[in-house]
Design an enzyme around this catalytic site. Structure first.
Site, mmCIF file in Angstrom:
data_model
loop_
_atom_site.group_PDB
_atom_site.id
_atom_site.type_symbol
_atom_site.label_atom_id
_atom_site.label_comp_id
_atom_site.label_asym_id
_atom_site.label_seq_id
_atom_site.Cartn_x
_atom_site.Cartn_y
_atom_site.Cartn_z
ATOM 1 N N TYR A 3 0.821 -1.226 0.000
ATOM 2 C CA TYR A 3 0.000 0.000 0.000
ATOM 3 C C TYR A 3 0.856 1.279 0.000
ATOM 4 C CZ TYR A 3 -3.274 3.396 2.172
ATOM 5 O OH TYR A 3 -4.039 4.493 2.485
ATOM 6 N N ASP B 286 9.748 -7.268 -3.977
ATOM 7 C CA ASP B 286 8.598 -7.639 -3.142
ATOM 8 C C ASP B 286 8.401 -9.147 -3.288
ATOM 9 O OD1 ASP B 286 5.876 -5.650 -2.205
ATOM 10 O OD2 ASP B 286 5.823 -7.844 -2.029
ATOM 11 N N LEU C 51 5.555 -10.570 -2.565
ATOM 12 C CA LEU C 51 4.102 -10.693 -2.782
ATOM 13 C C LEU C 51 3.437 -11.569 -1.721
ATOM 14 C CD1 LEU C 51 3.915 -10.973 -6.723
ATOM 15 C CD2 LEU C 51 3.838 -8.922 -5.304
ATOM 16 N N PHE D 145 10.396 -0.654 2.824
ATOM 17 C CA PHE D 145 9.022 -0.749 3.323
ATOM 18 C C PHE D 145 8.673 -2.170 3.756
ATOM 19 C CE2 PHE D 145 8.951 2.806 0.368
ATOM 20 C CZ PHE D 145 8.164 3.748 1.007
ATOM 21 N N SER E 154 7.158 3.809 12.760
ATOM 22 C CA SER E 154 5.753 4.003 13.116
ATOM 23 C C SER E 154 5.645 4.806 14.406
ATOM 24 C CB SER E 154 5.119 2.630 13.315
ATOM 25 O OG SER E 154 3.886 2.758 13.974
ATOM 26 N N THR F 241 3.932 4.016 16.629
ATOM 27 C CA THR F 241 3.763 3.011 17.675
ATOM 28 C C THR F 241 5.008 2.941 18.576
ATOM 29 O OG1 THR F 241 2.891 0.794 18.066
ATOM 30 C CG2 THR F 241 4.615 0.966 16.435
ATOM 31 N N TYR G 172 4.761 -6.296 17.050
ATOM 32 C CA TYR G 172 4.944 -5.419 15.875
ATOM 33 C C TYR G 172 5.630 -4.125 16.299
ATOM 34 C CZ TYR G 172 3.721 -1.645 12.706
ATOM 35 O OH TYR G 172 3.794 -0.523 11.916
ATOM 36 N N LYS H 170 9.576 -2.352 15.490
ATOM 37 C CA LYS H 170 9.902 -1.005 14.998
ATOM 38 C C LYS H 170 10.880 -0.312 15.955
ATOM 39 C CE LYS H 170 7.520 -1.197 11.227
ATOM 40 N NZ LYS H 170 8.210 -1.324 9.924
ATOM 41 N N PHE I 219 2.192 8.076 11.192
ATOM 42 C CA PHE I 219 1.007 8.065 12.040
ATOM 43 C C PHE I 219 -0.025 7.170 11.325
ATOM 44 C CE2 PHE I 219 1.905 10.470 15.856
ATOM 45 C CZ PHE I 219 3.242 10.724 15.594
ATOM 46 N N ASN J 103 -7.640 -2.320 10.066
ATOM 47 C CA ASN J 103 -7.562 -0.862 10.188
ATOM 48 C C ASN J 103 -8.913 -0.216 9.912
ATOM 49 O OD1 ASN J 103 -4.462 -1.494 8.814
ATOM 50 N ND2 ASN J 103 -4.654 -0.506 10.800
ATOM 51 N N ARG K 22 -6.579 9.892 16.576
ATOM 52 C CA ARG K 22 -5.428 9.547 15.743
ATOM 53 C C ARG K 22 -5.107 10.693 14.788
ATOM 54 N NH1 ARG K 22 -5.360 6.240 18.968
ATOM 55 N NH2 ARG K 22 -5.197 3.971 18.833
HETATM 56 C C1 UD1 Z 1 -1.942 0.557 14.262
HETATM 57 C C2 UD1 Z 1 -0.594 0.805 14.857
HETATM 58 C C3 UD1 Z 1 0.322 1.421 13.862
HETATM 59 C C4 UD1 Z 1 0.397 0.538 12.664
HETATM 60 C C5 UD1 Z 1 -0.974 0.392 12.076
HETATM 61 C C6 UD1 Z 1 -0.894 -0.522 10.872
HETATM 62 C C7 UD1 Z 1 -0.541 1.201 17.236
HETATM 63 C C8 UD1 Z 1 -0.735 2.209 18.321
HETATM 64 N N1 UD1 Z 1 -0.712 1.667 16.021
HETATM 65 O O1 UD1 Z 1 -2.565 1.822 14.118
HETATM 66 O O2 UD1 Z 1 1.607 1.564 14.398
HETATM 67 O O3 UD1 Z 1 1.288 1.083 11.732
HETATM 68 O O4 UD1 Z 1 -1.847 -0.151 13.056
HETATM 69 O O5 UD1 Z 1 -1.621 -1.664 10.960
HETATM 70 O O6 UD1 Z 1 -0.229 0.070 17.465
HETATM 71 N N2 UD1 Z 1 -10.933 1.285 15.136
HETATM 72 C C9 UD1 Z 1 -12.298 1.075 15.384
HETATM 73 N N3 UD1 Z 1 -12.939 0.103 14.661
HETATM 74 C C10 UD1 Z 1 -12.284 -0.671 13.716
HETATM 75 C C11 UD1 Z 1 -10.906 -0.443 13.488
HETATM 76 C C12 UD1 Z 1 -10.269 0.535 14.212
HETATM 77 O O7 UD1 Z 1 -12.908 1.741 16.206
HETATM 78 O O8 UD1 Z 1 -12.923 -1.547 13.124
HETATM 79 C C13 UD1 Z 1 -10.261 2.351 15.867
HETATM 80 C C14 UD1 Z 1 -9.098 1.845 16.709
HETATM 81 O O9 UD1 Z 1 -9.541 1.497 17.983
HETATM 82 C C15 UD1 Z 1 -8.189 3.078 16.699
HETATM 83 C C16 UD1 Z 1 -8.483 3.771 15.369
HETATM 84 O O10 UD1 Z 1 -9.728 3.234 14.927
HETATM 85 O O11 UD1 Z 1 -8.552 3.930 17.738
HETATM 86 C C17 UD1 Z 1 -7.430 3.491 14.311
HETATM 87 O O12 UD1 Z 1 -7.203 2.097 14.255
HETATM 88 P P1 UD1 Z 1 -6.317 1.426 13.110
HETATM 89 O O13 UD1 Z 1 -6.736 1.921 11.790
HETATM 90 O O14 UD1 Z 1 -6.318 -0.052 13.339
HETATM 91 O O15 UD1 Z 1 -4.860 2.011 13.352
HETATM 92 P P2 UD1 Z 1 -3.999 2.095 14.712
HETATM 93 O O16 UD1 Z 1 -4.361 1.029 15.646
HETATM 94 O O17 UD1 Z 1 -4.035 3.497 15.166
#
Ligand code: UD1
Length: 341
Positions: A14, A34, A36, A84, A128, A130, A153, A157, A180, A201, A233
């Site tokens: 991505y 890559d 894949l 990456f 990250s 993180t 994970y 990092k 971020f 995500n 976030r």
């Molecule tokens: C996480 C990692 C980040 C990593 C990224 C890639 C941490 C703190 N962050 O980001 O380092 O690069 O994943 O995979 O570990 N959420 C919902 N419902 C959902 C999905 C997410 O409410 O179905 C909320 C989560 O609780 C969070 C926000 O949305 O508060 C973002 O979540 P997400 O997109 O998974 O990213 P991070 O957890 O921030």
């Protein structure tokens, strides 16, 4: 040395794929490596469509030293490497910690060994936010201490950045970009995120729900100490992320230092809550995406967003896309993928 030849590991993924487009459009000759394992050729096809040309692609594993040496030798001298290739699922890393340590650390070590053997000095590394855990002070700056990582994970990092600091003294010039939350897709809708299985995500889950593939979005917790109770976030457009890599590489090329190791936050500086993001998505797309409030997700930090002063000043980088554009592009990509008009 040809300043224009660069290697991108994980270029079929991505963030890597969006960066490849920015690099080629900035005049660089890119080779992609890559295996894949977490991607397929779809994004390689997207890159080709946007650019109107093929980009050199070597299918193989960054942990395979012989393969990596062959790539370095057959492609000619690279001026920079953008690394990456890594696993990035927080939940999966808890289930398979050894897999994450093995893959993320071995691939980095092999890339570093191959760079040193082939006298390539400049590296851009995908780190990250993180690494900070839940920071004491927000917005978080680069000098904030690394708290205990919330997942294997996250540990990979943190460890990777430590390895880079130690290895830089051997004559490497390194920039770590601490991402971020990259979201969105290429404005052409020819490139975007393709999650494997059920998305972890937020934004891919949201676009798949809006497309009718998932029933509803679950908001993980509304009892956090934030204005609306959901997590906060720093969501950043993936094309802006790609552009920051070009600028980071050019920053290294402009320097005379024989060794260097710098980390930069790669975020917008604006914190947006999960519920605010949902609202914005519905407003921008005119889709009423169903959601429910669920329990907190283990390992989530309450709020984190970047202080981007260092990257703004040192690399001359700023975000070009708004959060609304990021969400719109993510939706346009999802619609294209699913054949929705
Ligand atoms: C996480 C990692 C980040 C990593 C990224 C890639 C941490 C703190 N962050 O980001 O380092 O690069 O994943 O995979 O570990 N959420 C919902 N419902 C959902 C999905 C997410 O409410 O179905 C909320 C989560 O609780 C969070 C926000 O949305 O508060 C973002 O979540 P997400 O997109 O998974 O990213 P991070 O957890 O921030």
């Amino acid at each position: 040395m040809d300043k224009k030849k660069v290697l991108v590991t994980g270029g079929a993924g991505y963030i890597g794929a969006h960066t490849v487009v920015e690099l080629v459009q900035s005049g660089y000759e890119v080779s992609i490596v890559d295996n894949l394992s977490k991607s397929d050729r779809t994004l390689l096809d997207g890159i080709e469509k946007i650019l109107g040309m093929k980009v050199s692609f070597y299918q193989g594993d960054c942990c395979d030293r012989q393969f990596m040496n062959q790539v370095f030798q057959s492609a000619g001298t690279f001026s920079s490497v953008l690394h990456f290739a890594a696993f990035k699922s927080v939940g999966e890393s808890v289930e398979y910690p050894l897999l994450y340590y093995q893959n993320n650390l071995n691939s980095l070590l092999t890339v570093l060994e191959t760079m040193l053997e082939n006298r390539v000095s400049d590296l851009i590394f995908s780190s990250s936010c993180t690494v900070y855990g839940q920071p004491d002070k927000i917005p978080v700056g680069e000098t904030a201490p690394f708290k205990k990582a919330e997942s294997p994970y996250g540990s990979t990092k943190q460890m990777s950045e430590r390895i880079l600091e130690d290895v830089a003294v051997k004559g490497l010039r390194i920039v770590s970009l601490r991402y971020f939350n990259p979201i969105g897709a290429h404005p052409s809708a020819l490139l975007g995120e393709i999650p494997l299985g059920t998305p972890n995500n937020l934004v891919p889950y949201l676009t798949q729900t809006a497309a009718g593939i998932r029933d509803k979005v679950t908001v993980f917790g509304n009892d956090y100490n934030t204005p609306d109770g959901s997590c906060i976030r720093d969501f950043i457009h993936v094309v802006d992320v790609g552009d920051a890599h070009v600028k980071a590489m050019q920053f290294l090329q402009s320097r005379d230092d024989e060794k260097l190791c710098e980390a930069f936050n790669l975020g917008t500086g604006v914190g947006v809550s999960v519920l605010q993001l949902l609202e914005k998505f519905n407003a921008v797309t005119q889709v009423n995406t169903p959601y429910v409030i669920g329990p907190r997700r283990p390992g989530d930090v309450e709020k984190v967003y970047a202080d981007p002063a260092k990257i703004n000043k040192t690399l001359g980088w700023k975000t070009k896309f708004s959060i609304d554009e990021s969400l719109l592009h993510a939706w346009q990509w999802e619609k294209k993928l699913r054949g929705i008009k």
